[in-house]
Scaffold this motif. Structure first.
Motif, PDB file in Angstrom:
ATOM      1  N   TRP A  80       0.849  -1.194   0.000  1.00 34.92           N
ATOM      2  CA  TRP A  80       0.000   0.000   0.000  1.00 34.92           C
ATOM      3  C   TRP A  80       0.880   1.237   0.000  1.00 34.92           C
ATOM      4  O   TRP A  80       2.028   1.194   0.427  1.00 34.92           O
ATOM      5  N   LEU A  85      -4.486   5.031   1.207  1.00 31.55           N
ATOM      6  CA  LEU A  85      -5.294   4.663   2.377  1.00 31.55           C
ATOM      7  C   LEU A  85      -6.517   5.559   2.468  1.00 31.55           C
ATOM      8  O   LEU A  85      -6.507   6.695   1.995  1.00 31.55           O
ATOM      9  N   ASP A  89      -8.294   6.016   8.048  1.00 28.08           N
ATOM     10  CA  ASP A  89      -7.240   5.085   8.459  1.00 28.08           C
ATOM     11  C   ASP A  89      -5.890   5.786   8.521  1.00 28.08           C
ATOM     12  O   ASP A  89      -5.095   5.543   9.429  1.00 28.08           O
ATOM     13  N   GLU A 126     -13.109  -3.617   7.686  1.00 22.60           N
ATOM     14  CA  GLU A 126     -11.756  -4.161   7.607  1.00 22.60           C
ATOM     15  C   GLU A 126     -10.697  -3.267   8.266  1.00 22.60           C
ATOM     16  O   GLU A 126      -9.554  -3.682   8.421  1.00 22.60           O
ATOM     17  N   SER A 127     -11.064  -2.055   8.641  1.00 18.40           N
ATOM     18  CA  SER A 127     -10.089  -1.096   9.169  1.00 18.40           C
ATOM     19  C   SER A 127      -9.384  -1.596  10.425  1.00 18.40           C
ATOM     20  O   SER A 127      -8.173  -1.419  10.571  1.00 18.40           O
ATOM     21  N   LYS A 129      -8.676  -4.645  11.450  1.00 18.38           N
ATOM     22  CA  LYS A 129      -7.667  -5.660  11.127  1.00 18.38           C
ATOM     23  C   LYS A 129      -6.457  -5.025  10.438  1.00 18.38           C
ATOM     24  O   LYS A 129      -5.311  -5.387  10.718  1.00 18.38           O
ATOM     25  N   PHE A 130      -6.727  -4.118   9.529  1.00 19.55           N
ATOM     26  CA  PHE A 130      -5.649  -3.470   8.789  1.00 19.55           C
ATOM     27  C   PHE A 130      -4.748  -2.665   9.730  1.00 19.55           C
ATOM     28  O   PHE A 130      -3.526  -2.807   9.726  1.00 19.55           O
TER      29      PHE A 130
END
Length: 150
Positions: A80, A85, A89, A126-127, A129-130
């Motif tokens: 990434w 992003l 995030d 998903e934020s 976990k990311f």
């Protein structure tokens, strides 16, 4: 003073600064004024002066170290780029990285856990976990990073 509330305001302020190209104090004042006017929860903000001072300290700290923080984050994003992003995030990761490297009064595990909670609150499904993955890798190398933060 509730630091969770302060962190929420910091993330929102950093978001405002990036989106609207306003200064830190203007962003913080705007959010605190808005919170006071639209207080549907009837939540009383105690020690507003202390809260504002703490929020400004964090906002200004993150913003003044933004280039170094973003450069460091690029090393941990794995596939990434910081610019790709979500804005939310990105601000959460910036705040957590600042607290990990530059803030002596926040334990590292607290900074990581708070960032995960903020990402669950403000981000996508998903934020969390990311953010956990990025900061977990950073946490494992924290001693090395603190000796050479930039």
């Amino acid at each position: 003073m509730k630091r969770r509330l302060a962190r929420e305001i910091v993330v929102q302020s950093l978001y405002q600064m990036e989106m609207n190209e306003v200064g830190g104090e203007e962003a913080v004042n705007m959010l605190l004024d808005e919170a006071a006017e639209e207080n549907d929860t009837e939540r009383v903000i105690k020690n507003e002066i202390e809260l504002k001072a703490y929020v400004l300290e964090l906002v200004n700290g993150v913003w003044s170290h933004k280039q170094a923080i973003d450069g460091l984050l690029e090393n941990y994003l794995k596939g990434w780029q910081i610019s790709r992003l979500s804005r939310v995030d990105r601000q959460i990761l910036r705040l957590a990285t600042f607290e990990l490297l530059y803030s002596s009064d926040v334990p590292a595990k607290v900074a990581v856990n708070e960032a995960i909670e903020l990402s669950k609150h403000f981000g996508t499904d998903e934020s969390g976990k990311f953010v956990n993955g990025v900061l977990g890798n950073m946490f494992r190398e924290l001693d090395k990073l603190k000796n050479n933060p930039s």
